[in-house]
Scaffold this motif. Sequence first.
Motif, mmCIF file in Angstrom:
data_model
loop_
_atom_site.group_PDB
_atom_site.id
_atom_site.type_symbol
_atom_site.label_atom_id
_atom_site.label_comp_id
_atom_site.label_asym_id
_atom_site.label_seq_id
_atom_site.Cartn_x
_atom_site.Cartn_y
_atom_site.Cartn_z
ATOM 1 N N VAL A 99 0.802 -1.224 0.000
ATOM 2 C CA VAL A 99 0.000 0.000 0.000
ATOM 3 C C VAL A 99 0.837 1.277 0.000
ATOM 4 N N PRO A 100 1.892 1.406 0.828
ATOM 5 C CA PRO A 100 2.680 2.649 0.781
ATOM 6 C C PRO A 100 3.402 2.865 -0.550
ATOM 7 N N CYS A 101 3.646 1.771 -1.283
ATOM 8 C CA CYS A 101 4.387 1.877 -2.552
ATOM 9 C C CYS A 101 3.469 2.092 -3.747
ATOM 10 N N ILE A 224 -4.116 0.402 8.038
ATOM 11 C CA ILE A 224 -3.322 0.271 6.818
ATOM 12 C C ILE A 224 -3.366 1.546 5.982
ATOM 13 N N CYS A 225 -4.477 2.277 6.061
ATOM 14 C CA CYS A 225 -4.604 3.498 5.272
ATOM 15 C C CYS A 225 -3.816 4.655 5.881
ATOM 16 N N SER A 226 -3.365 4.505 7.134
ATOM 17 C CA SER A 226 -2.540 5.547 7.748
ATOM 18 C C SER A 226 -1.108 5.494 7.236
ATOM 19 N N LEU A 227 -0.787 4.476 6.430
ATOM 20 C CA LEU A 227 0.566 4.353 5.896
ATOM 21 C C LEU A 227 0.800 5.289 4.716
ATOM 22 N N ILE A 228 -0.269 5.831 4.127
ATOM 23 C CA ILE A 228 -0.116 6.746 2.995
ATOM 24 C C ILE A 228 -0.508 8.148 3.426
ATOM 25 N N LEU A 229 0.100 9.143 2.780
ATOM 26 C CA LEU A 229 -0.117 10.520 3.187
ATOM 27 C C LEU A 229 -1.466 11.049 2.735
ATOM 28 N N GLU A 230 -1.939 10.594 1.583
ATOM 29 C CA GLU A 230 -3.213 11.049 1.072
ATOM 30 C C GLU A 230 -4.128 9.850 0.893
#
Length: 236
Positions: A99-101, A224-230
């Motif tokens: 997810v972050p990638c 898991i969604c907190s791993l991305i900035l947007e």
Amino acid sequence: MRALEVRPSPPLLALLGIRIEGSVPAAALPLILTMVLFLGPLTQMAMDSPKGLVPEVKSGFSLKNVADCLRDLCWLRNHVVAPLTEELVFRASMLPILVPCTGPTAAIFIAPLFFGVAHFHHVIEQLRFGHDTVLHVLVCAVFQFCYTSVFGAYTAFIFIRTGHLVGPVLCHSFCNWMGFPALGSALQHPQRPVLMLSYELGLLLFALLLFPLTDPLMYGMTPICSLILELRSACS
């Protein structure tokens, strides 16, 4: 120069989808959604069962039947061990890395490819024991790869939207119990019009309920969604 946004990392167990917050809807709603998708096969099962679907389910939950299942290693493998371990590896462990990638939407479709390839060991078993011709084994392998990849994308979607592991595990176990829908026998069934209507109704209701029943607001903060900035589509 724009400052980078720094967020505290969620606990490891939360990233793996093991948490208490929102666990009740996470266990119930995805399973209900999956049962809606299988409305056609469930209707067919009810029609073909001499006692009907409800008595069949009740007998399945009897103490004797539960005890027999718990002593059956094949049943434990298909309905407990495989759903738990495969969802833990291919969803809970893999998605937080992807997810972050790639973002959540792309990760939903990338992770299941590994899940589909992991089932190719059945080809070696079938060829080794000579159960079928090479062509038949390869055709079955391609079909299974497509089916498991689609199913993997579905459970990956559930995992990202709910942030829980329990939903994918229960859906996986239920689908292993149901097997692939017997469309061939449904088309030749004496009650074909009713069955086809139930299949179509199940697909329609599934499409209508997919996003409402997996709304992240019902499951608390999705780690898991907190791993991305947007936040992107699958997380919002």
